[in-house]
Design a protein around this motif. Structure first.
Motif, PDB file in Angstrom:
ATOM      1  N   SER A  43       0.847  -1.198   0.000  1.00 27.40           N
ATOM      2  CA  SER A  43       0.000   0.000   0.000  1.00 27.40           C
ATOM      3  C   SER A  43       0.879   1.242   0.000  1.00 27.40           C
ATOM      4  CB  SER A  43      -0.877   0.038   1.256  1.00 27.40           C
ATOM      5  OG  SER A  43      -1.694  -1.112   1.293  1.00 27.40           O
ATOM      6  N   VAL A  67      -3.372   3.190   0.685  1.00 29.28           N
ATOM      7  CA  VAL A  67      -4.162   2.682  -0.449  1.00 29.28           C
ATOM      8  C   VAL A  67      -3.429   1.492  -1.089  1.00 29.28           C
ATOM      9  CG1 VAL A  67      -5.147   3.256  -2.706  1.00 29.28           C
ATOM     10  CG2 VAL A  67      -5.015   5.005  -0.904  1.00 29.28           C
ATOM     11  N   GLN A 122      -5.740  -4.076  -6.119  1.00 24.29           N
ATOM     12  CA  GLN A 122      -6.381  -2.830  -6.546  1.00 24.29           C
ATOM     13  C   GLN A 122      -7.882  -2.921  -6.296  1.00 24.29           C
ATOM     14  OE1 GLN A 122      -4.480  -3.492 -10.381  1.00 24.29           O
ATOM     15  NE2 GLN A 122      -3.875  -1.349 -10.409  1.00 24.29           N
ATOM     16  N   PRO A 123      -8.293  -2.908  -5.013  1.00 25.72           N
ATOM     17  CA  PRO A 123      -9.721  -3.085  -4.715  1.00 25.72           C
ATOM     18  C   PRO A 123     -10.595  -2.078  -5.451  1.00 25.72           C
ATOM     19  CG  PRO A 123      -8.418  -2.821  -2.688  1.00 25.72           C
ATOM     20  CD  PRO A 123      -7.488  -2.656  -3.833  1.00 25.72           C
ATOM     21  N   ALA A 124     -10.112  -0.850  -5.619  1.00 24.02           N
ATOM     22  CA  ALA A 124     -10.940   0.181  -6.261  1.00 24.02           C
ATOM     23  C   ALA A 124     -11.215  -0.188  -7.708  1.00 24.02           C
ATOM     24  CB  ALA A 124     -10.237   1.527  -6.199  1.00 24.02           C
ATOM     25  N   LEU A 125     -10.192  -0.714  -8.384  1.00 21.53           N
ATOM     26  CA  LEU A 125     -10.314  -1.077  -9.798  1.00 21.53           C
ATOM     27  C   LEU A 125     -11.301  -2.226  -9.972  1.00 21.53           C
ATOM     28  CD1 LEU A 125      -8.947  -0.403 -12.514  1.00 21.53           C
ATOM     29  CD2 LEU A 125      -7.394  -2.292 -12.088  1.00 21.53           C
ATOM     30  N   ALA A 172     -13.688  -3.139  -7.925  1.00 20.98           N
ATOM     31  CA  ALA A 172     -15.055  -2.764  -7.533  1.00 20.98           C
ATOM     32  C   ALA A 172     -15.738  -1.931  -8.609  1.00 20.98           C
ATOM     33  CB  ALA A 172     -15.002  -1.982  -6.231  1.00 20.98           C
ATOM     34  N   SER A 173     -14.926  -1.195  -9.425  1.00 21.19           N
ATOM     35  CA  SER A 173     -15.552  -0.243 -10.363  1.00 21.19           C
ATOM     36  C   SER A 173     -16.139  -0.955 -11.579  1.00 21.19           C
ATOM     37  CB  SER A 173     -14.531   0.787 -10.826  1.00 21.19           C
ATOM     38  OG  SER A 173     -13.490   0.154 -11.520  1.00 21.19           O
TER      39      SER A 173
END
Ligand SMILES: Cc1cc2nc3c(=O)[nH]c(=O)nc-3n(C[C@H](O)[C@H](O)[C@H](O)COP(=O)(O)OP(=O)(O)OC[C@H]3O[C@@H](n4cnc5c(N)ncnc54)[C@H](O)[C@@H]3O)c2cc1C
Length: 378
Positions: A347, A351, A372-375, A377-378
């Motif tokens: 991280s 992040v 890359q949890p954000a990637l 999830a999107s």
């Protein structure tokens, strides 16, 4: 514009995936794949692993066959593109018209000498078989270049009982694996008896017909029965010079892998930004996006880089998602070095940016979510 005939130049994983993706996306017209190698399309990652160890053969690394209605021309390099006439000229004189063009000509091994004279490299199956045959009569190997490929070659050579030295201008592996993993990997290399040498001021090759060793700037020489140059790769763009596309950094494409509405570029030959990402997973992802973009333009989803890479060396089986920040200490999510099996998460400012599994069965989708949890999830 109707896409009747789609021409794919190059016959590696990017090309084969594009042909398959075009059919899946509903293209019923003609598809022709043109490759300059004499072999059926094959997978490159096993070349530095199983093929050199003789646990894999040309047959076992051959990719699944192209759809039956895709025409494959082998051993026929493309030599020129005429964008106005929409034709590609082959070395045998044929001129192939296209409505849509997929450029998937990959990369070749970089050499230290401008013409590569006397250097041994590993890029294709013929290189791997030739190297493996030379090793059979060798006692020592010197690998120039301590990136992932050089270290995989060194690991395999050591596994086969050869005396192995790896020399580089900068510390081995750090750029790709970061300091934390690199320390473990180089310790494992040295524990297996391999000598890792850093020569920051540079080296000079010794030997004309066949390179037999190196001389460092300080004057020390190192010789070996087999010397392998593993110093990176160069995109195969020269055949595009007449079309003004021969950018030596790789072909710059838009977010849907397009150079123009009727031309896409994918895999090791392409770049979506400053740098190419010459990895297997990127070639596949780009091929899928490009196929739809060629047929449906802006309706295609954009290419979202999701870096994934794996390597096998020194008994370590590593899978990495995301880009490892060089000096960040990862969090150990599961396992330990003591168990020789673990899961790491990197991280920056809290992040997550990358994740790695070491000697652990762990689905790539889950590793990607950790990286890359954000990637995801999107
Ligand atoms: C030894 C080795 C080990 C690797 N290990 C890993 C790994 O562990 N993990 C990983 O993620 N990646 C690995 N890679 C990288 C991975 O193999 C590449 O990213 C992938 O092969 C790229 O696919 P591509 O189809 O874009 O290019 P390529 O596989 O290079 O295929 C391009 C094809 O086009 C042909 N061609 C070139 N010019 C022309 C022309 N003018 N006309 C017609 N045909 C042409 C080439 O000969 C080649 O057959 C490895 C690569 C090598 C060499």
């Amino acid at each position: 514009m109707t896409m009747e005939h789609i021409l794919i130049v190059g016959a590696g994983i990017a090309a084969v995936t594009a042909a398959d993706a075009l059919r899946r996306a509903g293209h019923t017209g003609r598809i022709t794949v043109v490759g300059d190698e004499p072999h059926a399309p094959y997978s490159r990652p096993p070349l530095s692993k199983g093929v050199l160890k003789k646990t894999e053969t040309l047959d076992s690394v051959t990719l699944p066959a192209l759809p039956a209605d895709v025409e494959l021309l082998r051993g026929t390099p493309a030599v020129a593109l005429d964008r106005d006439a929409r034709t590609v000229r082959l070395a045998d004189g044929q001129s192939l018209p296209y409505d849509g063009l997929v450029i998937a000509t990959g990369a070749r091994a970089r050499t230290l000498r401008a013409d590569g004279a006397g250097e041994t490299v590993l890029r294709g199956i013929d290189d791997a078989l030739a190297l493996e045959a030379r090793w059979a009569h060798a006692r020592s190997v010197l690998v120039i270049g301590g990136g992932f490929l050089g270290m995989e070659v060194a690991s395999t050579a050591r596994h086969l009982g050869l005396d192995v030295t790896v020399i580089d201008l900068v510390p081995h592996l750090v750029r790709q694996f970061g300091t934390y993993l690199t320390e473990r990997m180089t310790a494992a290399a040295e524990a297996s008896g391999v000598s890792l040498v850093v020569a920051p001021e540079g080296i000079e090759l010794i030997g004309d017909d066949v390179v037999q060793g190196v001389r460092t700037v300080g004057g020390a020489t190192r010789a070996a029965d087999v010397v392998v140059s593993a110093v990176g790769d160069l995109p195969n763009v020269e055949w595009l010079a007449s079309a003004g596309l021969a950018d030596p950094r790789g072909l710059l494409v838009d977010s849907r892998c397009r150079i123009a509405p009727d031309i896409v570029a994918i895999g090791d030959v392409a770049r979506t930004g400053e740098r190419r990402t010459p990895h297997w997973g990127a070639a596949i992802d780009q091929a899928r996006v490009a196929a739809v973009a060629l047929l449906h333009g802006d309706e295609a989803a954009e290419y979202v880089p999701a870096p994934y890479f794996w390597t096998e060396q020194w008994g370590l089986d590593l899978k990495i998602c995301g880009e490892i920040p060089i000096d960040v200490e990862p969090e150990v999510i599961a396992g330990s070095w003591h168990e020789n099996s673990l899961l790491l998460q990197y991280s920056v400012d809290g992040v997550p940016v990358a994740a790695a599994s070491v000697n652990r069965r762990f689905p790539i989708t889950k590793l990607r979510a950790l990286a890359q949890p954000a990637l995801v999830a999107s």
